[in-house]
Design a protein around this motif. Structure first.
Motif: not given
Lengths: 104, 302
Positions: B274-275, B270, B277-278
């Motif tokens: 994150x980038x 988290x 994962x996006x």
């Protein structure tokens, strides 16, 4: 750019009125958060219904709010989400981390 | 309901009072139209002119509507034809619809319905034409944008191409937002971790004002030309329904993940990754090259 803040009882509210995808909007969120946090409120509710686009940067700012509250035994909540923001929160499993605030 | 520019229409109808009504209707709408009243002249007009829609009356004594449609389609397979007929020829009209007529109108003519139908059909055809033109232009399309960190350091840069595709109806808003998000994440990684050499761990270090070290260092390095003038190259390509976007930075590279499972582990994602994962969660294919300094993301859009 400023985001609207308010408080009711022990809860603080921040209405994010712009897309959270830039340093400007991220900074506006940080300022709004500090304003409510400095009132001593430790349950803060984000209203993201005015947000169409959120990116990693914006989510980072939301998480900073979360971390500061958690470190002080506080809670960051969000009003029910919709659309692209909801999808992005679910993709990142933020929906497991930030409780939904169902009140008015 | 306005069509701009005015559509070009061909009306196939024999002379008579109804033709007069048709002409008045087209004129009142300001639409351009030709009239043909027999098979051969109708076919000649259809072959030699460019009509957005042909309105064909199936009740003409010497004109087999189906034969006419077949003849036109030999030379113009995508020609839009609307069929008008009496109830007695409804079966033939239904057959015409099965053969690709864009719509069917039964007599007596409801001119308001006829107007709505023509506007709807012509609008759809124009939208499809616009999409086709854009996709044709995009086939084997490639565009390169060159910029530096200082050009895009503090803005949410969006690809103009995605706006054009959305405006033309090729991609819906949700898909546009997803691709834009993945692109911006990839660009931010290239900019921040590539060119500006910022470390994720700095996001957890705060100054007395509550500002994290990552943001402070980013601001500092955007003013340092040895970092901020390093180039970033963005290229887009479209081929066989796939839109690909590549971003090449001038950093030192990194140990790129081979797939989303490489970094989905626990709650720490988290705060870091994150980038990625996006990007992996929204795009169909993600590929790193050149020691992690080049990322190519691909999404199927057609």
């Amino acid at each position: 750019m400023d985001f609207e803040t308010s408080s009711t009882g022990e809860k603080g509210f921040i209405t994010v009125g712009e897309d959270l995808d830039s340093e400007q909007s991220g900074e506006a969120l940080r300022k709004a958060f500090n304003k409510v946090y400095d009132l001593g409120l430790r349950t803060i509710v984000l209203d993201l219904n005015g947000v169409e686009i959120i990116n990693s940067y914006g989510i980072g700012k939301v998480l900073m709010c979360y971390k500061r509250l958690k470190a002080d035994n506080g809670v960051l909540m969000v009003k029910p989400l919709k659309g692209f923001v909801k999808e992005t929160f679910e993709l990142l499993m933020l929906d497991k981390l930030l409780p939904i605030y169902d009140g008015e | 309901m306005v069509l701009n520019p005015s559509p070009n229409l061909l009306l196939i109808h024999d002379s008579g009072s109804l033709q007069k009504d048709y002409k008045e209707f087209f004129s009142n709408n300001g639409w351009n139209f030709d009239v043909a009243s027999d098979f051969n002249s109708a076919l000649d007009a259809a072959k030699n002119n460019s009509y957005e829609i042909i309105i064909s009356d199936f009740d003409l004594p010497e004109l087999s509507g189906q034969a006419f449609m077949d003849a036109v389609r030999c030379s113009k397979p995508n020609q839009a034809i609307m069929v008008v007929s009496s109830a007695a020829k409804a079966e033939e009209a239904v057959q015409a619809l099965r053969s690709g007529a864009v719509d069917f109108l039964q007599k007596p003519i409801d001119y308001r319905f006829l107007q709505e139908t023509i506007v709807r059909v012509v609008s759809c055809l124009r939208a499809e034409e616009a999409q086709y033109k854009i996709l044709k232009c995009l086939t084997n399309y490639s565009a390169i944008y060159s910029c530096s960190a200082k050009d895009i350091g503090n803005i949410a840069f969006a690809l103009p191409l995605l706006n054009e595709m959305h405006a033309a109806g090729i991609i819906d808003l949700n898909l546009k937002l997803k691709i834009t998000l993945a692109f911006q994440e990839a660009l931010a990684n290239s900019l921040e971790h590539g060119n500006l050499e910022l470390q994720s761990a700095w996001k957890d270090e705060f100054d007395v004002n509550g500002v994290d070290k990552f943001s402070n260092m980013k601001a500092e390095r955007l003013l340092d030309t040895s970092y901020s003038e390093r180039p970033i190259s963005i290229s887009c390509s479209y081929s066989e329904g796939n839109l690909s976007i590549s971003i090449k930075d001038s950093g030192k590279g990194f140990d790129a993940p081979r797939g989303p499972l490489d970094f989905i582990n626990d709650g720490s994602l988290l705060f870091y990754g994150r980038g990625l994962r996006i990007i992996f969660g929204t795009m169909d294919r993600v590929c790193y090259e050149d020691n992690g300094t080049k990322i190519t993301v691909t999404k199927k859009i057609k």
